[in-house]
Design a protein around this motif. Sequence first.
Motif, PDB file in Angstrom:
ATOM      1  N   HIS A 138      44.521  38.508  32.459  1.00 17.18           N
ATOM      2  CA  HIS A 138      43.772  38.812  33.687  1.00 17.18           C
ATOM      3  C   HIS A 138      42.480  39.581  33.365  1.00 17.18           C
ATOM      4  CE1 HIS A 138      43.605  40.040  38.068  1.00 17.18           C
ATOM      5  NE2 HIS A 138      42.898  41.003  37.507  1.00 17.18           N
ATOM      6  N   GLU A 139      42.601  40.643  32.566  1.00 15.43           N
ATOM      7  CA  GLU A 139      41.408  41.444  32.255  1.00 15.43           C
ATOM      8  C   GLU A 139      40.417  40.617  31.429  1.00 15.43           C
ATOM      9  OE1 GLU A 139      41.178  43.883  34.021  1.00 15.43           O
ATOM     10  OE2 GLU A 139      43.243  44.368  34.479  1.00 15.43           O
ATOM     11  N   HIS A 142      38.275  38.714  33.759  1.00 17.21           N
ATOM     12  CA  HIS A 142      37.184  39.527  34.331  1.00 17.21           C
ATOM     13  C   HIS A 142      36.002  39.535  33.364  1.00 17.21           C
ATOM     14  CE1 HIS A 142      38.935  40.906  37.991  1.00 17.21           C
ATOM     15  NE2 HIS A 142      39.847  41.685  37.445  1.00 17.21           N
ATOM     16  N   GLU A 149      39.776  39.114  42.770  1.00 17.74           N
ATOM     17  CA  GLU A 149      41.075  39.361  42.131  1.00 17.74           C
ATOM     18  C   GLU A 149      42.022  38.162  42.216  1.00 17.74           C
ATOM     19  OE1 GLU A 149      41.568  41.484  40.063  1.00 17.74           O
ATOM     20  OE2 GLU A 149      40.433  43.273  40.532  1.00 17.74           O
ATOM     21  N   TYR A 199      46.208  39.726  45.104  1.00 17.21           N
ATOM     22  CA  TYR A 199      46.063  39.003  43.836  1.00 17.21           C
ATOM     23  C   TYR A 199      46.673  37.597  43.937  1.00 17.21           C
ATOM     24  CZ  TYR A 199      44.712  43.281  41.354  1.00 17.21           C
ATOM     25  OH  TYR A 199      44.052  44.399  40.915  1.00 17.21           O
TER      26      TYR A 199
HETATM   27 ZN    ZN Z   1      41.574  42.480  38.242  1.00 18.35          ZN
END
Ligand code: ZN
Length: 222
Positions: A138-139, A142, A149, A199
């Motif tokens: 997930h990170e 980004h 999100e 999310y």
């Molecule tokens: Zn996030």
Amino acid sequence: MLWIAISLFFLWCAYREVRTSLVAPAGYDMPRPVYVPYLAGVLVLAAVFAWPTLHRWYFEHYLSAQATALADGHRAHVHCNTVLDTMFDPEMLAAGHANPRTGKIVIQAPWCDRLSAYLRHPGHASEEELASLDMFTHESMHVRGELNEAVTECQAVQRNARAARMLGVAEEVAHRNALDYYNVLYQRRLEVGGLAGSYYSAECAPGKALDERLEDSTWAAF
Ligand SMILES: [Zn+2]
């Protein structure tokens, strides 16, 4: 850094012991021989105190390289926060956070330990360990550039199998772990709602709007 400081102190003790065997200490005419049990003891202590930090640095370096690859070449720098780092992190309530501008990914204590534990026994991963894999993916998404999100999480869901494989997990196990995350933990976000629900997207499913149709997708037939 405290552990490294303690380790350096023991290294200094070792250095002092060796030095007195070469140069006579003040008040003595002759150098005195090394007291081997003492030297061995302080060297072992130096290694024991240095190990957690050195291991963390190595793991961060390794995760940074894999996160960069997952983010399609956008440079990622992973930092595993210690308990002390987490206490002083303004975003301490988020288990992980990333800055797409700088590429910095911060993973709070003890989530790096959970990811490390997952990699030791991926064949029987706990739910928390599966969540640590997804947090890493997930990170990385980004850093790849996505800020929404729900979209970020869906990109991660589809790449969790790839991420696990890149971290050394066998193909079949990586695929099963990623599907378990999607079928159980991801779907639970809908039931829980609130922050966890933000999310989740109903469009994050095979053939739906957020399906990127990746060749190695978690959803691809195995
Ligand atoms: Zn996030």
